[in-house]
Design a protein around this motif. Sequence first.
Motif: not given
Length: 664
Positions: A506-531, A629-632
């Motif tokens: 909801x907060x991202x929608x209010x800010x009109x931010x376009x957020x999608x998933x990581x392009x690389x799953x290994x990068x996702x695990x490194x950055x926001x994975x469980x560990x 916001x400006x970049x989006x």
Amino acid sequence: ALGAMAASSPSSGALSQYVEYDEETRRRLLCGDLSEETRLPRELLERFHVMWTERARPFFKDVDERGRLSTEGLAEVIRSLGVASALICGSISRVIAQGEPSVDFCAFVRGYAQLHARTLKEALPFAFRVFDLDGDGQLCPEEFQKMLSATLELKKLDAAAIKRVLAVPPSPEEELGGLTSDQFRYFASLSAETILATCGFMLHVNAFYVPPVPLGPEAEEREEEEAAKALRDARARGTSDGAPPLASVGASASGEEGHVSDPVNPFEDEDFLSALESLRTTPEERAERQKNRGNEALRSKEPNSLNHAVERYTEGLGEHPHDAVLVATLLNNRSAAQVMLKNWGRALADSMAALEVRKDADTAEAATTGAAPSGSAKTMQDRKEGEETRLKTPIANRALSLAAQLKAARRGATAALKLDKLDDARALCEEGRRLAVISLADPGSTQLATSPQGAASPGGVVAATMKGEDAEVESLFRKLVLREQEMQLARERAAALAAMEVELKKALRRRELDVSDFADNSLKQQCVGSSSGARVWYDAEADEVHWPVLVLYPETSMSDFIQDMSENDALAEHLHEMFGENAENSPPWDQERKYAAGALQAYICFEDGDGKPFVRPFDASAALGAQLIASCREGYSVLGIPIVHVVVRGSPFEREFLRRGGRA
């Protein structure tokens, strides 16, 4: 006949006779012909042929460029079928290859079919050649004893039983001499044990029946078959063609003139043989024997003894005995072996099934309650998630004694706890506690129930065992309570995270931010994975979105990771902390000390609507959220987390970086 297949030469050019057809048709024709010859399903052979030509792992990985498999590779295939003896595998491979160093597909199929012989008569010619290690047509004492020992070990048979049949003196070489094929047939057909000892490597040996009379010479058998065929032909023609009167060949027992009995041996009928075999011993006797063998394997320290115990108990259940106590004991003992093997699902199924067998259960009901004889644990796995776990059979009506019931409950609770099936674990722990209370209130009730061949254990020993089991159940119950608390906390955390995720979106929608998933799953695990310890989250009280930020330094191929950065923070603060205003905090990779906070320029790189690379300057002194916001609004989409490229302002690398559209 399958026994005659080995006499035919392997055809190296298997497909050459179908050259006028396309490859697919040639394959189907070849497999069709082989199917008719071997009685194996054509679909199976077609699948084998594809695997053969593709050299599919693990069975056909050693097929060479000529489409042939070496005898060593063939022996490995045979070993993978469950023949765990190098001597037997090598001999089978030798017989199938007929002295050749390799086999083609047709020879392999014919050999495979011989291993799948369905009757003792079909299997014996092939088995004799396997025993005949030197191929001279006779079994010398050394060959016979060596192969017999290997087969006994393969089938885990009692060697004493075979020795009783053989009546072998201390020096068998002096007594046995060389065995011919006919003598081998006679010996093999004496009993179930001799069949397993001589044909134990055949894949369907357990389906072979013991003939009512040991098999005689093959020549006599062929003469009888030819005479029977001639008689059938004569009957079909309605005349004896000068032969003796039909009634004299096969007159009926009642002496009715003109009536001719069927000369075909009724003992060759599989249904008749099955009924005959079932009359030789009772299901209870066979199941009891398997139970005892399973118990011996369970106590053994030999490799794979636990698996052998499971097999013996399963075979005992497969006899469908009428004795409910025996059925429940087989299930309970099998659950013990499964616990030792850490097959938790099957252990749970067997424990529950053992507790559900009733004293008055009929054979079909008792042998199939809860767990299938094969040990598939189907019943427990098919129960719907969340469905109430409840034992339907009252304690007093169960076939197992109280002591055995308590063991079953304890094993089932252990398995359920390992599987995180907490409802099952609680039901079984509570059942175990009830059983312990009953046993302590009435010590005499702990006396073990026995099968006809068993004997009750002393009450004092059983009572002590019950106290030990009770202590284990209580220990399991404490573990269960702790695990339930952990699971409850985990559910609460998951619910809280889900609620926070909703608020974040909801907060991202209010800010009109376009957020999608990581392009690389290994990068996702490194950055926001469980560990990683990092995540995108929303602070509802402060109305702030917090981001992990990945900072890339493309000139040096280095990077920094900011684990948590508020949208109201500026990147410049972090750059100052990392490098210093005048590069006084420069990392080791900045040998030239040119990465000073004030000399750095940040960019965001993405592709515009036309797919062209676009580089947008990122004001490090402004708030992160405002910059995103400006970049989006210009077409940027946050791929999981913000990724910012930092270069030295005014450097040659910056000019090249911009010229390449952000591609270093």
